[in-house]
Write a protein that holds these residues in place. Structure first.
Motif, PDB file in Angstrom:
ATOM      1  N   CYS A 120      -2.189   3.761  10.952  1.00  0.00           N
ATOM      2  CA  CYS A 120      -1.711   4.437   9.724  1.00  0.00           C
ATOM      3  C   CYS A 120      -2.016   5.942   9.758  1.00  0.00           C
ATOM      4  O   CYS A 120      -3.176   6.329   9.958  1.00  0.00           O
ATOM      5  N   ARG A 160      -8.191  -1.927   4.698  1.00  0.00           N
ATOM      6  CA  ARG A 160      -8.393  -1.713   3.264  1.00  0.00           C
ATOM      7  C   ARG A 160      -8.369  -3.053   2.511  1.00  0.00           C
ATOM      8  O   ARG A 160      -7.536  -3.920   2.787  1.00  0.00           O
ATOM      9  N   CYS A 216       0.828  -1.219   0.000  1.00  0.00           N
ATOM     10  CA  CYS A 216       0.000   0.000   0.000  1.00  0.00           C
ATOM     11  C   CYS A 216       0.862   1.269   0.000  1.00  0.00           C
ATOM     12  O   CYS A 216       2.086   1.180   0.173  1.00  0.00           O
ATOM     13  N   ALA A 220       1.428   3.277   2.240  1.00  0.00           N
ATOM     14  CA  ALA A 220       2.179   3.408   3.498  1.00  0.00           C
ATOM     15  C   ALA A 220       3.224   2.308   3.643  1.00  0.00           C
ATOM     16  O   ALA A 220       3.870   2.180   4.686  1.00  0.00           O
ATOM     17  N   CYS A 268      -7.476   6.532   2.703  1.00  0.00           N
ATOM     18  CA  CYS A 268      -7.411   5.170   2.152  1.00  0.00           C
ATOM     19  C   CYS A 268      -8.713   4.395   2.338  1.00  0.00           C
ATOM     20  O   CYS A 268      -9.216   3.777   1.405  1.00  0.00           O
ATOM     21  N   CYS A 306      -3.621  -0.681   9.591  1.00  0.00           N
ATOM     22  CA  CYS A 306      -4.497   0.423   9.163  1.00  0.00           C
ATOM     23  C   CYS A 306      -4.861   1.321  10.360  1.00  0.00           C
ATOM     24  O   CYS A 306      -4.919   2.546  10.224  1.00  0.00           O
TER      25      CYS A 306
HETATM   26  S1  SF4 Z   1      -4.942   2.494   5.722  1.00  0.00           S
HETATM   27 FE1  SF4 Z   1      -3.979   0.512   5.728  1.00  0.00          FE
HETATM   28  S2  SF4 Z   1      -3.869  -0.034   3.580  1.00  0.00           S
HETATM   29 FE2  SF4 Z   1      -4.328   2.118   3.663  1.00  0.00          FE
HETATM   30  S3  SF4 Z   1      -2.346   3.088   3.482  1.00  0.00           S
HETATM   31 FE3  SF4 Z   1      -2.757   2.872   5.657  1.00  0.00          FE
HETATM   32  S4  SF4 Z   1      -1.860   0.932   6.191  1.00  0.00           S
HETATM   33 FE4  SF4 Z   1      -1.967   0.987   4.046  1.00  0.00          FE
END
Ligand code: SF4
Length: 489
Positions: A387, A399, A357, A359, A393, A384
């Motif tokens: 994050c 996600r 992803c 991130a 996202c 997530c």
């Molecule tokens: S929300 Fe989850 S999938 Fe989306 S960028 Fe952040 S870590 Fe990655």
């Protein structure tokens, strides 16, 4: 001496006069003198003369030794080719042309078969007409009229002989069954009420019972028809023409066939066509492209088609058969929601079968959805939750990303189209014009079929495509040149 009239100094010399019908001539003109040297009927004569009708599958291609002589299939084939080149398709009209049209008299040596003979010939030689159409494509290949590099595939709906009134759908049957049920209930209620109440005019119980019996019989028929459709796995049935289908056409819903064509880019000649009863083009790319490839000698070929043909499975099958398709994708973008990161922000790694992803976290395979032909990948909920860019996202706990089984083929397609943006305008100019010519110049009546079912529609379309290709080659080479090449074999 013609009668002269004078008006303000102008002298009128009367009209140009033709010959009297009873005028005899010392040297009457032969039919050959009446048909110009560069007339298309001479192409028909040369083309049919060069065919081996027995090999193509025509019945009675060899003259019989017993009984009444039959018409030579070559003569009847010439008559049909003349008819489709001149928008005369019905056997009755062709019969009339035999008796009054000098060009047809020249072509058939003044033979005048009756309409039934003409109609029977078309009905009994369906597959042979398809073979004649292919034989002309082979001639075009030999005459180097086909490029064999790029082919445009397209589909068009041609109205069937049956009208919409002949269509029975499961939904209509269910509605009819409900309506009949309601009427039966109404009659029964009126019988009950008449039992309870003293009426001035008592109802005719016998007549009501007869009406109920009739409604029950109709309902039983309706339910049987619905059950039959269900058992056959069909949602509709066209009475009298079961292979036709109710489809969306350019003129609204109609009973129709879906005709597929493959047009070679060099001179716009149709190298392959097929009549189907598929409501959409979605499953037609691979079979049409492979048949076109075979007609063109089996080498590598580029294929261009519209978004209706977007189908990952078929993209891959084409690529494996040395066919390079150029088809715009017809699929919803795979992202979690309008405001969230699109899938383009997630990088897929084939070796680990996982996404990374924005991130830098991993989305691993979570589930396989066979119905939707896709694999679903998910990020870890704890990643997530921690994050910093989660708001851009997903609004869910974690996600998810869907990946089609043939995602790689879709990606390759996208890259190809980006490198060749001119392909779509080439598709339009190549694929759409031939169908318009067939519908309006060859068949007339917007291309509505006269013959029923797939067999009839295939016969008509073979003749129509052949007539359209003949017209095109006459325009490219000229009549005399084409006749010479056909005669040279
Ligand atoms: S929300 Fe989850 S999938 Fe989306 S960028 Fe952040 S870590 Fe990655």
């Amino acid at each position: 001496m013609p009668r002269r009239r004078f008006l303000r100094g102008i002298v009128f010399m009367g009209y140009v006069k033709g010959e009297s019908p009873g005028q005899s001539s010392l040297f009457p003109p032969s039919l050959d003198e009446l048909v110009p040297e560069d007339h298309p009927v001479r192409v028909i004569e040369a083309f049919v003369g060069a065919l081996d009708l027995g090999e193509l599958g025509f019945e009675r291609a060899e003259a019989g030794v017993m009984g009444r002589p039959a018409y030579d299939p070559a003569d009847l084939l010439k008559l049909y080719l003349y008819g489709y080149l001149n928008r005369v398709r019905s056997s009755r009209r062709l019969e009339r042309e035999c008796r009054r049209n000098v060009e047809v008299m020249w072509l058939l040596g003044k033979l005048a078969p009756d309409f039934k003979t003409i109609a029977d010939f078309r009905r009994r030689n369906s597959q042979a007409f398809v073979q004649v159409c292919r034989a002309f494509v082979r001639f075009c290949a030999k005459a180097q009229l086909l490029g064999g590099e790029l082919v445009a595939i397209d589909g068009s709906k041609f109205e069937a002989a049956s009208s919409k009134r002949a269509v029975v759908t499961r939904r209509a049957l269910a509605e009819e069954s409900r309506r009949l049920e309601a009427r039966i209930a109404q009659y029964l209620k009126s019988l009950d009420e008449s039992d309870r109440e003293e009426r001035e005019e008592p109802i005719n119980r016998q007549a009501v019972a007869a009406a109920i019996d009739e409604l029950r019989a109709r309902k039983a028929d309706t339910d049987t028809a619905a059950q039959l459709l269900e058992e056959l796995g069909d949602t509709q049935h066209v009475s009298g023409e079961p292979q036709a289908r109710l489809m969306r056409t350019a003129h609204g819903k109609a009973v129709a066939y879906n005709v597929q064509s493959a047009v070679d880019a060099k001179h716009g000649l149709i190298v392959h066509h097929e009549v189907t009863n598929a409501g959409t083009d979605n499953a037609q790319l691979e079979p049409t492209a492979k048949a076109a490839q075979e007609a063109l000698g089996g080498g590598p070929l580029s294929i261009v088609a519209d978004a209706g043909y977007s189908n990952g499975t078929q993209f891959e099958a084409c690529e494996q058969a040395s066919l390079t398709p150029f088809v715009p994708l017809n699929r919803a973008p795979l992202h979690a929601g309008g405001a969230y990161f699109g899938t383009a922000r997630f990088r897929y790694d084939a070796s680990s079968d996982a996404y990374r992803c924005p991130a830098g976290k991993i989305l691993a395979l979570k589930q396989v959805n066979r119905g939707a032909m896709c694999r679903i990948y998910a990020a870890r909920a704890e990643d997530c939750a921690a994050c910093p860019i989660k708001s851009g996202c997903t609004g869910a706990k974690q996600r998810y990303i869907q990946r089609h089984w043939h995602e790689a083929a879709f990606e390759r397609m996208q890259k190809r189209l980006a490198l060749a943006p001119e392909m779509m305008s080439r598709r339009r100019s190549l694929a759409e014009h031939p169908f318009a010519q067939i519908k309006y110049d060859v068949m007339g009546d917007r291309g509505r079929m006269l013959l029923r079912n797939l067999r009839g529609a295939r016969t008509e379309m073979a003749l129509a495509v052949l007539a359209r290709n003949l017209k095109r080659v006459i325009a490219i080479l000229g009549t005399r040149n084409l006749v010479e090449r056909l005669a040279a074999g």
